[in-house]
Scaffold this motif. Structure first.
Motif, PDB file in Angstrom:
ATOM      1  N   PHE A  26      54.875  22.917  29.728  1.00 58.27           N
ATOM      2  CA  PHE A  26      54.081  21.684  29.843  1.00 58.27           C
ATOM      3  C   PHE A  26      52.630  22.005  30.234  1.00 58.27           C
ATOM      4  O   PHE A  26      51.677  21.490  29.675  1.00 58.27           O
ATOM      5  N   MET A  27      52.499  22.906  31.214  1.00 59.73           N
ATOM      6  CA  MET A  27      51.175  23.278  31.723  1.00 59.73           C
ATOM      7  C   MET A  27      50.360  23.995  30.643  1.00 59.73           C
ATOM      8  O   MET A  27      49.175  23.722  30.452  1.00 59.73           O
ATOM      9  N   ILE A  73      46.662  29.342  33.617  1.00 58.11           N
ATOM     10  CA  ILE A  73      45.270  29.225  33.152  1.00 58.11           C
ATOM     11  C   ILE A  73      44.860  30.489  32.384  1.00 58.11           C
ATOM     12  O   ILE A  73      44.334  30.421  31.273  1.00 58.11           O
ATOM     13  N   TYR A  74      45.136  31.660  32.976  1.00 56.46           N
ATOM     14  CA  TYR A  74      44.736  32.912  32.324  1.00 56.46           C
ATOM     15  C   TYR A  74      45.597  33.220  31.092  1.00 56.46           C
ATOM     16  O   TYR A  74      45.106  33.784  30.107  1.00 56.46           O
ATOM     17  N   ALA A  75      46.875  32.839  31.136  1.00 59.77           N
ATOM     18  CA  ALA A  75      47.749  33.046  29.971  1.00 59.77           C
ATOM     19  C   ALA A  75      47.219  32.244  28.790  1.00 59.77           C
ATOM     20  O   ALA A  75      47.251  32.702  27.642  1.00 59.77           O
ATOM     21  N   LEU A  93      37.110  27.871  38.273  1.00 61.91           N
ATOM     22  CA  LEU A  93      36.680  26.528  38.663  1.00 61.91           C
ATOM     23  C   LEU A  93      37.831  25.531  38.511  1.00 61.91           C
ATOM     24  O   LEU A  93      38.124  24.741  39.421  1.00 61.91           O
ATOM     25  N   LEU A  94      38.493  25.604  37.376  1.00 58.12           N
ATOM     26  CA  LEU A  94      39.636  24.723  37.110  1.00 58.12           C
ATOM     27  C   LEU A  94      40.725  24.939  38.158  1.00 58.12           C
ATOM     28  O   LEU A  94      41.293  23.990  38.711  1.00 58.12           O
ATOM     29  N   PHE A  95      40.998  26.211  38.457  1.00 55.24           N
ATOM     30  CA  PHE A  95      42.011  26.559  39.453  1.00 55.24           C
ATOM     31  C   PHE A  95      41.704  25.889  40.797  1.00 55.24           C
ATOM     32  O   PHE A  95      42.584  25.294  41.427  1.00 55.24           O
ATOM     33  N   ARG A  96      40.471  25.925  41.214  1.00 50.98           N
ATOM     34  CA  ARG A  96      40.091  25.343  42.510  1.00 50.98           C
ATOM     35  C   ARG A  96      40.305  23.833  42.551  1.00 50.98           C
ATOM     36  O   ARG A  96      40.736  23.295  43.571  1.00 50.98           O
ATOM     37  N   TYR A  97      40.009  23.160  41.447  1.00 49.91           N
ATOM     38  CA  TYR A  97      40.213  21.705  41.423  1.00 49.91           C
ATOM     39  C   TYR A  97      41.703  21.338  41.391  1.00 49.91           C
ATOM     40  O   TYR A  97      42.126  20.385  42.050  1.00 49.91           O
ATOM     41  N   LEU A  98      42.507  22.115  40.654  1.00 53.68           N
ATOM     42  CA  LEU A  98      43.955  21.843  40.620  1.00 53.68           C
ATOM     43  C   LEU A  98      44.553  22.061  42.015  1.00 53.68           C
ATOM     44  O   LEU A  98      45.351  21.264  42.492  1.00 53.68           O
ATOM     45  N   VAL A  99      44.129  23.146  42.658  1.00 61.58           N
ATOM     46  CA  VAL A  99      44.590  23.457  44.022  1.00 61.58           C
ATOM     47  C   VAL A  99      44.158  22.350  44.991  1.00 61.58           C
ATOM     48  O   VAL A  99      44.954  21.867  45.802  1.00 61.58           O
ATOM     49  N   GLY A 100      42.908  21.921  44.887  1.00 60.58           N
ATOM     50  CA  GLY A 100      42.381  20.882  45.783  1.00 60.58           C
ATOM     51  C   GLY A 100      43.134  19.560  45.649  1.00 60.58           C
ATOM     52  O   GLY A 100      43.469  18.918  46.653  1.00 60.58           O
ATOM     53  N   ALA A 101      43.440  19.168  44.401  1.00 62.64           N
ATOM     54  CA  ALA A 101      44.161  17.904  44.164  1.00 62.64           C
ATOM     55  C   ALA A 101      45.600  18.012  44.679  1.00 62.64           C
ATOM     56  O   ALA A 101      46.127  17.082  45.297  1.00 62.64           O
ATOM     57  N   PHE A 102      46.237  19.164  44.442  1.00 59.76           N
ATOM     58  CA  PHE A 102      47.609  19.389  44.907  1.00 59.76           C
ATOM     59  C   PHE A 102      47.652  19.321  46.438  1.00 59.76           C
ATOM     60  O   PHE A 102      48.484  18.630  47.027  1.00 59.76           O
ATOM     61  N   PRO A 157      50.548  45.922  31.252  1.00 53.55           N
ATOM     62  CA  PRO A 157      49.305  46.254  31.979  1.00 53.55           C
ATOM     63  C   PRO A 157      48.109  45.369  31.615  1.00 53.55           C
ATOM     64  O   PRO A 157      47.234  45.144  32.452  1.00 53.55           O
ATOM     65  N   ARG A 158      48.074  44.847  30.388  1.00 53.34           N
ATOM     66  CA  ARG A 158      46.944  44.013  29.952  1.00 53.34           C
ATOM     67  C   ARG A 158      46.810  42.776  30.842  1.00 53.34           C
ATOM     68  O   ARG A 158      45.729  42.246  31.043  1.00 53.34           O
ATOM     69  N   TRP A 159      47.960  42.342  31.394  1.00 50.42           N
ATOM     70  CA  TRP A 159      47.955  41.132  32.230  1.00 50.42           C
ATOM     71  C   TRP A 159      47.673  41.427  33.699  1.00 50.42           C
ATOM     72  O   TRP A 159      47.582  40.513  34.509  1.00 50.42           O
ATOM     73  N   ALA A 160      47.556  42.705  34.051  1.00 51.43           N
ATOM     74  CA  ALA A 160      47.300  43.059  35.463  1.00 51.43           C
ATOM     75  C   ALA A 160      46.011  42.417  35.952  1.00 51.43           C
ATOM     76  O   ALA A 160      45.816  42.214  37.157  1.00 51.43           O
ATOM     77  N   VAL A 161      45.138  42.061  35.013  1.00 50.34           N
ATOM     78  CA  VAL A 161      43.869  41.420  35.367  1.00 50.34           C
ATOM     79  C   VAL A 161      44.119  40.095  36.118  1.00 50.34           C
ATOM     80  O   VAL A 161      43.319  39.712  36.976  1.00 50.34           O
ATOM     81  N   ILE A 162      45.249  39.433  35.858  1.00 51.40           N
ATOM     82  CA  ILE A 162      45.499  38.118  36.495  1.00 51.40           C
ATOM     83  C   ILE A 162      45.724  38.274  38.006  1.00 51.40           C
ATOM     84  O   ILE A 162      44.978  37.702  38.797  1.00 51.40           O
ATOM     85  N   PRO A 163      46.726  39.069  38.445  1.00 52.74           N
ATOM     86  CA  PRO A 163      46.853  39.232  39.905  1.00 52.74           C
ATOM     87  C   PRO A 163      45.634  39.915  40.536  1.00 52.74           C
ATOM     88  O   PRO A 163      45.248  39.581  41.654  1.00 52.74           O
ATOM     89  N   LEU A 164      45.011  40.853  39.810  1.00 60.12           N
ATOM     90  CA  LEU A 164      43.828  41.524  40.368  1.00 60.12           C
ATOM     91  C   LEU A 164      42.691  40.531  40.583  1.00 60.12           C
ATOM     92  O   LEU A 164      42.011  40.554  41.604  1.00 60.12           O
ATOM     93  N   ARG A 165      42.519  39.627  39.636  1.00 63.10           N
ATOM     94  CA  ARG A 165      41.504  38.580  39.763  1.00 63.10           C
ATOM     95  C   ARG A 165      41.873  37.640  40.925  1.00 63.10           C
ATOM     96  O   ARG A 165      41.020  37.201  41.699  1.00 63.10           O
ATOM     97  N   GLY A 166      43.175  37.358  41.038  1.00 60.60           N
ATOM     98  CA  GLY A 166      43.657  36.507  42.135  1.00 60.60           C
ATOM     99  C   GLY A 166      43.351  37.118  43.485  1.00 60.60           C
ATOM    100  O   GLY A 166      42.840  36.458  44.393  1.00 60.60           O
TER     101      GLY A 166
END
Length: 540
Positions: free
Chosen positions: A246-247, A446-448, A470-479, A524-533
């Motif tokens: 859904f997301m 979001i990154y996927a 930016l999107l992540f911060r607004y979703l987190v803030g609303a939640f 490994p290509r997706w390691a950027v997601i947790p590293l960015r986190g």
């Protein structure tokens, strides 16, 4: 008949005993646990030892269960590995002649006292599936084999109509009954009540929590050394798939809009991470980009998450579920666990640098440069400053554990984190750990979306990643706004804003470090997601 395992064994195994006495025959048990099972088990989806080397399999217990027509056995197996550890599994076994066989998935051909037939996983036989349902509906207790079938108060039906497998076989096997109920058979078992059964029953029967599939029954073995949960039955919730799917659909639209409306990300209003935002306070430019409907759905998900936590921390009688304070024991347990995990991830990343390039490699080097800072963050957990409470939590909470039902959400799968021991899964933790799990899931989704549609969005990667944060911060803030309001109204103590922020940051970091190992090992290509986190949490 096309028999899946036929080519493995050209000739049937022959046994002198009759099938009804098979598990009192030492010769059968010996051949069954070595020659027959070793071949079969390693190819099953539910077998969790694929990364290890099998040493031997031992039958450690069994029980007999009979229908009018057949004798079945529930077999408990101990799988021992060369790496000096073991796992326990549950397997129901049937012996069928070719006329009685309901399936082409067999374990092996066999002959018992002149009768030719096949050993099969009993769940593939309708007669056995019917037997399980009827025993649950009748609250059967078999004292000889310490087998306890329990009928939940929400199981109105007593009559068996139909059964079929649900989807592909995962780590457990799920059967749909009467198109109304799902019986999950746990393949990997523990000498301890399964948290999924324990929490599901508690939420349904004790707290009347409506947004989880209602508990309708279970199968347990009541052994002197502890309870083993073999099966959990719940209502089948009509749904449109999970919240992850859904997301991703919603987020694809969000990134399309970026292009369609020619939105300049750099000009959009920013907010700090964890800042609570009421929906009517979200800037119009953000609503214009993201759309109101996604924020409304995030609000509903936050509400259901808060209600789950209020229910899990809302019992003053049952000690397994009463809220508790932080103490030194918890602090030692937490730090030991996290420092061990952190060291493990450090080793993996140091050995995986050659698999990375571009931003992932740059972030990996930053991670290694800041390892002391990250380790210090884990060590700096001072329980004496904590004013909030710990409760039983979901433990593996993410978008994939949530079903979409119209405009609402149903929360499921309370088994806990697969890497954790069963004991660790029952430790009371900050409810914000579940919230952090969901936030990491937002980040992933979001990154996927960006990774999976690279050719679709014309912006350069940096701009897309800026939009992502930016999107992540607004979703987190609303939640957070909805969640905090609801848990506080339900008298669940999650602390004041400073403590909330500390715990969220702590748990987000733990989750992202946990994910890092998984990504480096599998994609490994997706390691950027947790590293960015990790980078955005630690702000380096």
């Amino acid at each position: 008949m096309n028999l899946d395992n036929q080519e493995t064994f050209a000739t049937p195994f022959k046994f002198k005993s009759e099938w009804k006495n098979a598990f009192t025959d030492d010769e059968f048990i010996k051949i069954f646990s070595s020659d027959i099972l070793e071949n079969y088990i390693i190819n099953k989806r539910w077998y969790g030892g694929k990364a290890s080397t099998l040493k031997y399999i031992e039958v450690i217990d069994h029980f007999k269960i009979t229908s009018k027509k057949n004798t079945y056995y529930g077999v408990l197996l101990e799988v021992n590995f060369k790496e000096a550890f073991y796992q326990h599994y549950f397997m129901p076994i049937a012996f069928m002649t070719s006329e009685e066989l309901d399936t082409s998935t067999i374990i092996s051909p066999a002959k018992f006292a002149h009768i030719d037939g096949y050993l099969v996983d009993a769940l593939h036989q309708e007669d056995f599936r019917k037997l399980l349902f009827e025993n649950i509906a009748q609250n059967t207790i078999n004292k000889e084999f310490k087998l306890v079938f329990h009928k939940g108060m929400h199981l109105g039906e007593n009559t068996y109509k139909s059964s079929k497998f649900m989807g592909v076989e995962q780590s457990n096997t799920s059967i749909i009954y009467n198109d109304s109920f799902v019986l999950k058979i746990f393949r990997r078992i523990y000498v301890s009540t399964n948290p999924d059964y324990e929490i599901s029953r508690f939420l349904t029967e004790r707290m009347e929590f409506k947004n989880t599939p209602a508990y309708t029954g279970s199968i347990n073995l009541a052994l002197p050394e502890g309870n083993i949960t073999l099966g959990l039955m719940q209502e089948l919730v009509p749904n449109q798939g999970d919240a992850w799917r859904f997301m991703l659909d919603h987020l694809d639209t969000v990134f399309d809009t970026l292009t369609r409306k020619k939105i300049k990300v750099a000009k959009l209003p920013h907010i700090p991470l964890f800042k609570r935002v009421k929906i009517h306070e979200i800037p119009p430019e953000i609503i214009d980009w993201v759309g109101l409907s996604l924020f409304l759905r995030i609000q509903t998900l936050a509400l259901r998450t808060a209600e789950m936590h209020v229910a899990l921390g809302g019992d003053s009688q049952d000690t397994a579920f009463t809220p508790t304070r932080y103490n030194g024991d918890y602090s030692v347990w937490l730090k030991n666990r996290l420092l061990y995990q952190f060291q493990n991830r450090l080793n993996i990343i140091e050995n995986s640098l050659h698999k990375l390039d571009g931003l992932a490699l740059e972030l990996a080097h930053q991670f290694l440069e800041h390892k002391k800072l990250i380790r210090k963050h884990f060590v700096d957990f001072d329980w004496t400053k904590m004013k909030s409470e710990r409760i039983r939590i979901h433990g593996d909470y993410h978008l994939g554990q949530v079903l979409v039902n119209g405009d609402d959400f149903y929360l499921l799968d309370f088994e806990g984190e697969p890497e954790s021991t069963i004991r660790d899964r029952k430790v009371k933790q900050p409810p914000l750990k579940d919230v952090a799990g969901m936030f990491r899931s937002f980040h992933y989704a979001i990154y996927a979306t960006i990774f999976n549609n690279r050719e679709k969005y014309p912006q350069d990667q940096d701009e897309l990643f800026d939009a992502a944060e930016l999107l992540f911060r607004y979703l987190v803030g609303a939640f957070m706004d909805t969640y905090i309001e609801k848990v506080q109204a339900g008298n669940l103590n999650i602390g004041y804003s400073q403590e909330i922020e500390f715990l969220l940051k702590y748990c987000l970091l733990e989750k992202a470090v946990y994910e890092l190992g998984y990504e480096l090992n599998s994609r490994p290509r997706w390691a950027v997601i947790p590293l960015r986190g990790i980078q955005s949490i630690m702000n380096y």
